[in-house]
Write a protein that holds these residues in place. Structure first.
Motif, PDB file in Angstrom:
ATOM      1  N   VAL A   1      -7.233   1.014  20.559  1.00 33.50           N
ATOM      2  CA  VAL A   1      -7.109   1.783  19.318  1.00 33.50           C
ATOM      3  C   VAL A   1      -8.217   1.401  18.343  1.00 33.50           C
ATOM      4  O   VAL A   1      -8.840   2.270  17.722  1.00 33.50           O
ATOM      5  CB  VAL A   1      -5.708   1.586  18.691  1.00 33.50           C
ATOM      6  CG1 VAL A   1      -5.667   2.076  17.258  1.00 33.50           C
ATOM      7  CG2 VAL A   1      -4.655   2.268  19.529  1.00 33.50           C
ATOM      8  N   SER A   2      -8.479   0.112  18.203  1.00 33.31           N
ATOM      9  CA  SER A   2      -9.522  -0.342  17.268  1.00 33.31           C
ATOM     10  C   SER A   2     -10.892   0.198  17.654  1.00 33.31           C
ATOM     11  O   SER A   2     -11.642   0.686  16.796  1.00 33.31           O
ATOM     12  CB  SER A   2      -9.569  -1.869  17.228  1.00 33.31           C
ATOM     13  OG  SER A   2      -8.345  -2.382  16.788  1.00 33.31           O
TER      14      SER A   2
ATOM     15  N   GLY B   1      -4.944  17.361   2.124  1.00 44.33           N
ATOM     16  CA  GLY B   1      -6.030  17.320   1.143  1.00 44.33           C
ATOM     17  C   GLY B   1      -7.387  17.178   1.802  1.00 44.33           C
ATOM     18  O   GLY B   1      -7.612  17.628   2.917  1.00 44.33           O
ATOM     19  N   ASP B   2      -8.293  16.553   1.085  1.00 43.32           N
ATOM     20  CA  ASP B   2      -9.630  16.341   1.629  1.00 43.32           C
ATOM     21  C   ASP B   2      -9.907  14.833   1.660  1.00 43.32           C
ATOM     22  O   ASP B   2     -10.461  14.279   0.712  1.00 43.32           O
ATOM     23  CB  ASP B   2     -10.699  17.109   0.849  1.00 43.32           C
ATOM     24  CG  ASP B   2     -10.459  17.124  -0.632  1.00 43.32           C
ATOM     25  OD1 ASP B   2      -9.296  17.191  -1.030  1.00 43.32           O
ATOM     26  OD2 ASP B   2     -11.446  17.066  -1.392  1.00 43.32           O
ATOM     27  N   PRO B   3      -9.518  14.175   2.750  1.00 40.89           N
ATOM     28  CA  PRO B   3      -9.702  12.727   2.857  1.00 40.89           C
ATOM     29  C   PRO B   3     -11.152  12.371   3.132  1.00 40.89           C
ATOM     30  O   PRO B   3     -11.925  13.167   3.667  1.00 40.89           O
ATOM     31  CB  PRO B   3      -8.826  12.361   4.052  1.00 40.89           C
ATOM     32  CG  PRO B   3      -8.858  13.578   4.896  1.00 40.89           C
ATOM     33  CD  PRO B   3      -8.878  14.733   3.940  1.00 40.89           C
ATOM     34  N   SER B   4     -11.487  11.149   2.785  1.00 33.74           N
ATOM     35  CA  SER B   4     -12.812  10.630   3.139  1.00 33.74           C
ATOM     36  C   SER B   4     -12.760  10.145   4.581  1.00 33.74           C
ATOM     37  O   SER B   4     -11.688  10.015   5.172  1.00 33.74           O
ATOM     38  CB  SER B   4     -13.183   9.479   2.202  1.00 33.74           C
ATOM     39  OG  SER B   4     -12.318   8.380   2.428  1.00 33.74           O
ATOM     40  N   VAL B   5     -13.918   9.867   5.138  1.00 34.71           N
ATOM     41  CA  VAL B   5     -13.985   9.345   6.505  1.00 34.71           C
ATOM     42  C   VAL B   5     -13.216   8.030   6.601  1.00 34.71           C
ATOM     43  O   VAL B   5     -12.448   7.808   7.532  1.00 34.71           O
ATOM     44  CB  VAL B   5     -15.455   9.148   6.950  1.00 34.71           C
ATOM     45  CG1 VAL B   5     -15.530   8.453   8.290  1.00 34.71           C
ATOM     46  CG2 VAL B   5     -16.179  10.471   6.997  1.00 34.71           C
TER      47      VAL B   5
ATOM     48  N   ILE C   1      -8.635   4.866   8.467  1.00 32.04           N
ATOM     49  CA  ILE C   1      -7.586   3.877   8.187  1.00 32.04           C
ATOM     50  C   ILE C   1      -6.216   4.438   8.569  1.00 32.04           C
ATOM     51  O   ILE C   1      -5.413   3.745   9.204  1.00 32.04           O
ATOM     52  CB  ILE C   1      -7.630   3.446   6.704  1.00 32.04           C
ATOM     53  CG1 ILE C   1      -8.861   2.566   6.458  1.00 32.04           C
ATOM     54  CG2 ILE C   1      -6.362   2.707   6.309  1.00 32.04           C
ATOM     55  CD1 ILE C   1      -9.129   2.262   5.007  1.00 32.04           C
ATOM     56  N   CYS C   2      -5.960   5.689   8.219  1.00 27.82           N
ATOM     57  CA  CYS C   2      -4.679   6.304   8.583  1.00 27.82           C
ATOM     58  C   CYS C   2      -4.534   6.433  10.093  1.00 27.82           C
ATOM     59  O   CYS C   2      -3.459   6.175  10.643  1.00 27.82           O
ATOM     60  CB  CYS C   2      -4.532   7.667   7.923  1.00 27.82           C
ATOM     61  SG  CYS C   2      -4.235   7.539   6.157  1.00 27.82           S
TER      62      CYS C   2
ATOM     63  N   GLU D   1      -1.644   4.737  12.449  1.00 29.63           N
ATOM     64  CA  GLU D   1      -0.904   5.597  13.376  1.00 29.63           C
ATOM     65  C   GLU D   1      -1.097   5.106  14.811  1.00 29.63           C
ATOM     66  O   GLU D   1      -0.154   5.094  15.604  1.00 29.63           O
ATOM     67  CB  GLU D   1      -1.384   7.040  13.218  1.00 29.63           C
ATOM     68  CG  GLU D   1      -0.647   8.033  14.073  1.00 29.63           C
ATOM     69  CD  GLU D   1      -1.434   8.462  15.299  1.00 29.63           C
ATOM     70  OE1 GLU D   1      -0.801   8.926  16.251  1.00 29.63           O
ATOM     71  OE2 GLU D   1      -2.662   8.339  15.294  1.00 29.63           O
ATOM     72  N   GLY D   2      -2.299   4.669  15.136  1.00 32.35           N
ATOM     73  CA  GLY D   2      -2.575   4.140  16.469  1.00 32.35           C
ATOM     74  C   GLY D   2      -1.846   2.843  16.747  1.00 32.35           C
ATOM     75  O   GLY D   2      -1.347   2.616  17.856  1.00 32.35           O
TER      76      GLY D   2
END
Length: 145
Positions: A77-78, A108-112, A117-118, A122-123
């Motif tokens: 995952v990492s 919304g409009d998330p940053s990279v 991070i999300c 989740e992973g």
């Protein structure tokens, strides 16, 4: 120098997920969010391979097998999230992330960085679930002494 099986199988998870997403991108299926969730099968495959290798080596201790399985999935995952981070910046950064399916994580409009991070959390959550499922499966097959 021989790599530990956790790192080797984690790298194989990363390769599987990476090739899967590149293939989806080439085929024009990258915007279908439900196809994105199928990457969990690569985590199942890599963790299962680690557990099988442990059992072939005679390791039947539940805790050490669980740690080994979890380490494998966390490595996979990492590396996958790091690969996505690099790929996203290579494809345009925040503009690329905005082009991804809005129904996947946010509206919304998330940053990279926020997106990665999300996906990392989740992973990790899916890694814990996969590890526990496979540990229960293999625990029923080979009871520890």
């Amino acid at each position: 120098m021989k790599l530990p099986k956790e790192i080797l199988n984690g790298f194989l998870i990363f390769l599987g997920i990476g090739l899967y997403f590149l293939l989806m991108n080439v085929l024009g299926l990258a915007d279908l969010f439900y196809l994105r969730t199928l990457n969990v099968f690569f985590i199942f495959w890599g963790v299962n391979k680690t557990l099988q290798m442990n059992l072939l080596e005679g390791e039947t201790n539940f805790v050490s097998n669980a740690v080994s399985a979890m380490a494998t999935s966390v490595v996979g995952v990492s590396m996958s999230v790091l690969g996505l981070l690099i790929y996203s910046y290579a494809r345009g950064g925040d503009a690329y992330v905005k082009s991804l399916s809005e129904t996947f994580l946010f509206g919304g409009d998330p940053s990279v960085t926020a997106y990665c991070i999300c996906l990392f959390f989740e992973g990790i959550a899916s890694s814990v679930i996969v590890t526990m499922m496979l540990m229960l499966y293999w625990n029923n097959k080979y009871a520890a002494d």
